[in-house]
Design a protein around this motif. Structure first.
Motif, short mmCIF file in Angstrom:
data_model
loop_
_atom_site.label_atom_id
_atom_site.label_comp_id
_atom_site.label_asym_id
_atom_site.label_seq_id
_atom_site.Cartn_x
_atom_site.Cartn_y
_atom_site.Cartn_z
N ARG A 1 12.75 38.54 -42.14
CA ARG A 1 12.23 39.25 -40.97
C ARG A 1 12.42 38.32 -39.79
N ILE A 2 13.29 38.71 -38.86
CA ILE A 2 13.64 37.87 -37.72
C ILE A 2 13.38 38.63 -36.44
N SER A 3 12.65 38.00 -35.52
CA SER A 3 12.33 38.62 -34.22
C SER A 3 11.75 40.01 -34.40
N GLY A 4 10.93 40.16 -35.46
CA GLY A 4 10.29 41.44 -35.71
C GLY A 4 11.19 42.48 -36.35
N LYS A 5 12.38 42.09 -36.79
CA LYS A 5 13.32 43.03 -37.39
C LYS A 5 13.62 42.61 -38.83
N ASP A 6 13.66 43.59 -39.75
CA ASP A 6 14.02 43.31 -41.13
C ASP A 6 15.52 43.17 -41.24
N LEU A 7 15.94 42.12 -41.93
CA LEU A 7 17.35 41.73 -41.93
C LEU A 7 17.81 41.42 -43.35
N ASP A 8 19.01 41.86 -43.67
CA ASP A 8 19.65 41.49 -44.92
C ASP A 8 20.83 40.59 -44.55
N VAL A 9 20.83 39.35 -45.03
CA VAL A 9 21.85 38.37 -44.67
C VAL A 9 22.70 38.07 -45.90
N ARG A 10 24.02 38.32 -45.80
CA ARG A 10 24.95 37.98 -46.88
C ARG A 10 25.56 36.61 -46.54
N VAL A 11 25.43 35.66 -47.47
CA VAL A 11 25.85 34.28 -47.23
C VAL A 11 27.08 33.96 -48.08
N SER A 12 28.11 33.39 -47.46
CA SER A 12 29.32 32.97 -48.16
C SER A 12 29.60 31.51 -47.84
N CYS A 13 29.76 30.69 -48.89
CA CYS A 13 30.08 29.27 -48.73
C CYS A 13 31.47 29.00 -49.28
N LEU A 14 32.31 28.36 -48.48
CA LEU A 14 33.69 28.08 -48.89
C LEU A 14 34.00 26.61 -48.67
N PRO A 15 34.32 25.85 -49.73
CA PRO A 15 34.62 24.42 -49.58
C PRO A 15 35.83 24.19 -48.69
N LEU B 1 25.11 39.44 -40.85
CA LEU B 1 23.78 39.96 -40.52
C LEU B 1 23.80 41.48 -40.57
N LEU B 2 22.96 42.04 -41.42
CA LEU B 2 22.86 43.49 -41.55
C LEU B 2 21.42 43.92 -41.27
N LEU B 3 21.21 44.57 -40.14
CA LEU B 3 19.87 45.06 -39.80
C LEU B 3 19.54 46.27 -40.67
N LYS B 4 18.35 46.25 -41.28
CA LYS B 4 17.95 47.38 -42.13
C LYS B 4 17.64 48.62 -41.29
N GLU B 5 17.17 48.38 -40.06
CA GLU B 5 16.92 49.50 -39.15
C GLU B 5 18.12 49.60 -38.20
N GLN B 6 19.08 50.42 -38.58
CA GLN B 6 20.31 50.52 -37.80
C GLN B 6 20.17 51.50 -36.64
N LYS B 7 21.02 51.29 -35.63
CA LYS B 7 21.08 52.25 -34.54
C LYS B 7 21.58 53.59 -35.07
#
Length: 576
Positions: free
Chosen positions: A261-275, A286-292
């Motif tokens: 929950r960032i700045s009052g918004k629920d957020l789904d964050v997909r993380v990718s790490c590449l050496p 960044l994927l906002l759960k409450e979309q426009k």
């Protein structure tokens, strides 16, 4: 004299929580949760609200500025030379290590005034120590962003000495560093700022001596912060820790996700790490759960395209394909399409990877390739669910393509995406996947390619006269589509202001090329004619390419010619 002393009594009168609540930055539940944390663990309320994701640091600074009557300083208004801070530290008579440990810096504004920045300007011990260090000078306290303060502290620390700690192989130390308050706040603030600026991705990219934090805003990467390489391991470990990844593994790619929950918004964050050569490149989607709420009318389709697309989307069976590269808005177009056609009388099922938008009234299925639940396998199950309309996130292989075709032949409407550079190449792509040409010709109702162009900032755009080649091209477009260019041209160019982060653009809209399949075009697909031959036939039915549609948008002042040429290319437009 301490300038801050005047406002000390006012702090009790109006709390930071009340200010944020009154301004609509937080809700009652956010405040109650933060107060509960504060009573249990202590700490400043504003910092707690930022850490639990209820509000951004910028909003807290704005409220603190109002509450304390202090100025907010930015990286542009702070001295960038560490020698300036070191000179002030030397004149204070206090050890430099104390300044670093306390997270406080100062510099002389004039012979009688010292400007002070720190994380907690209300700290009595700080006020007392600095008043004693500069007895004959006024202290002008100011409020910095934590990331700006951290950057300056690092520069000062490096100017003093290089501690030479090698944390690369010490997992316990990495975990400890990842939990330190400055690192936690740096990552939280980076996420909050990205959300507030409407970024779609955060890129954390190490170099030999520094690392960059960049945001992708309106499809373009913008640098936001550059920090010393010595801090990268702690920041990377913090991101991997909250994403549930192995912080000790740096040789193999890893993928994870974070629910925040960032700045009052629920957020789904997909993380990718590449050496990489200098360390792991980390990208956070960044994927906002409450979309426009998107509609076909709002995403940029011209009137003629909208009429054709809406009519075909409401057909009982067939296939409609949306093509384009990653990040071109295909999922948004399909979401808007499903919102348009859902009427409570149809069973609509989607199969996606990942599910980016939640659509009420639609059954959405997430594929899981790691357990063998692929698009093809999910589609077989979906067809037993008695659907009317099916949306396939992407046709990636021949098996999925064959099932999509069979679904359309058995009375289902199928929407999907393909990765092709233009609309008409979609026919060739399906045939290359192994679908028979007669099946492609008889099932596909329309193919549409799209891109996203940035919209001009309405606050700073300025009038502009395009090159002669552009004007000639627009005269050709006007001859083919007189209704779309009936109004006089209003050309603008990007300038840049504070409102648009000095980019000249705010927001995006789509440009499209659409080919509805009629009998003549279907016959050309059946006989596998070339793309240029298909273009000639498609133009009789209202087809125009991405460049032409983009120039129509530029004609109306929605975007700039420069942006259209950047996205769609310059084929067909001569120079000056």
């Amino acid at each position: 004299m301490n300038v801050l002393t005047k406002t000390a009594d006012a702090v009790v009168q109006t709390t930071i929580g009340q200010i944020l609540l009154k301004r609509g930055f937080i809700g009652e539940n956010d405040l109650a949760k933060a107060l509960s944390f504060q009573s249990s663990l202590g700490g400043r309320l504003g910092a707690i609200l930022v850490r639990i994701g209820s509000v951004s640091e910028d909003h807290v600074l704005e409220a603190l500025s109002y509450q304390l009557g202090l100025e907010i300083v930015t990286s542009e208004t702070m001295p960038q030379d560490p020698a300036i801070y070191l000179e002030c530290i030397k004149g204070s008579g206090i050890e430099a290590e104390w300044w670093i440990d306390q997270g406080v810096l100062a510099w002389e504004l004039d012979p009688t005034t010292v400007s002070v920045i720190c994380r907690d300007p209300l700290s009595p011990s700080l006020q007392e120590a600095l008043s004693a260090a500069f007895p004959e000078k006024s202290l002008a306290w100011a409020l910095p962003r934590n990331r700006d303060l951290d950057l300056m502290l690092d520069l000062v620390r490096r100017s003093l000495a290089d501690d030479g700690r090698d944390v690369s192989g010490d997992v316990a130390l990495l975990r400890e560093l990842a939990e330190e308050a400055p690192v936690v706040e740096l990552v939280a603030n980076a996420l909050a700022q990205a959300v507030n600026e409407g970024a779609s991705d955060i890129h954390v990219e190490p170099r030999e001596h520094e690392f960059d934090i960049r945001y992708r805003i309106d499809g373009v990467l913008q640098n936001r912060l550059t920090l010393p390489r010595s801090r990268f391991d702690a920041v990377a470990s913090r991101i991997k820790l909250i994403a549930g990844l192995d912080i000790a593994e740096r040789r193999l790619p890893q993928d994870g996700r974070i629910g925040l929950r960032i700045s009052g918004k629920d957020l789904d964050v997909r993380v990718s790490c590449l050496p990489g050569v200098w360390g792991e490149s980390i990208v956070m989607r960044l994927l906002l759960k409450e979309q426009k709420h998107f509609t076909l009318q709002r995403i940029g389709m011209a009137a003629d395209q909208l009429e054709i697309f809406s009519r075909l989307a409401n057909e009982p069976y067939g296939i409609i394909l949306v093509t384009g590269p990653t990040g071109s808005g295909k999922s948004t177009t399909l979401k808007a399409t499903l919102e348009e056609i859902k009427d409570g009388k149809r069973k609509i099922i989607t199969v996606e990877d990942p599910v980016e938008y939640n659509i009420p009234g639609v059954t959405q299925v997430q594929t899981k390739a790691d357990i063998g639940y692929t698009f093809a396998r999910a589609l077989r199950s979906i067809l037993r669910q008695d659907p009317d309309t099916i949306m396939i996130g992407e046709i990636r292989d021949g098996e999925t393509a064959q099932i999509a075709v069979q679904a359309s032949l058995t009375g289902h409407m199928v929407f999907s995406t393909l990765h092709t550079n233009d609309a008409l190449t979609a026919f060739t792509r399906l045939i290359d996947m192994g679908v028979e040409p007669f099946l492609v010709a008889s099932t596909v109702r329309a193919v549409m390619a799209q891109r996203l162009v940035r919209q001009l900032c309405p606050h700073c755009r300025e009038s502009h006269v395009p090159a002669h080649g552009v004007l000639e091209k627009c005269e050709q477009i006007k001859a083919a589509f007189p209704a779309l260019l009936a109004k006089p041209a209003t050309w603008f160019a990007a300038k840049g202001c504070k409102q648009c982060q000095h980019t000249g653009y705010r927001g995006r809209l789509g440009i499209y090329e659409m080919a509805a399949v009629n009998d003549e075009l279907a016959d050309m697909v059946l006989h596998q004619k070339t793309i240029p031959e298909m273009v000639v036939v498609a133009r009789k039915n209202g087809y125009r390419d991405l460049l032409e549609d983009g120039l129509i948008k530029a004609w109306h002042g929605d975007t700039s010619v420069e942006e259209v040429l950047r996205v769609a290319g310059q084929m067909g437009v001569d120079g000056d």
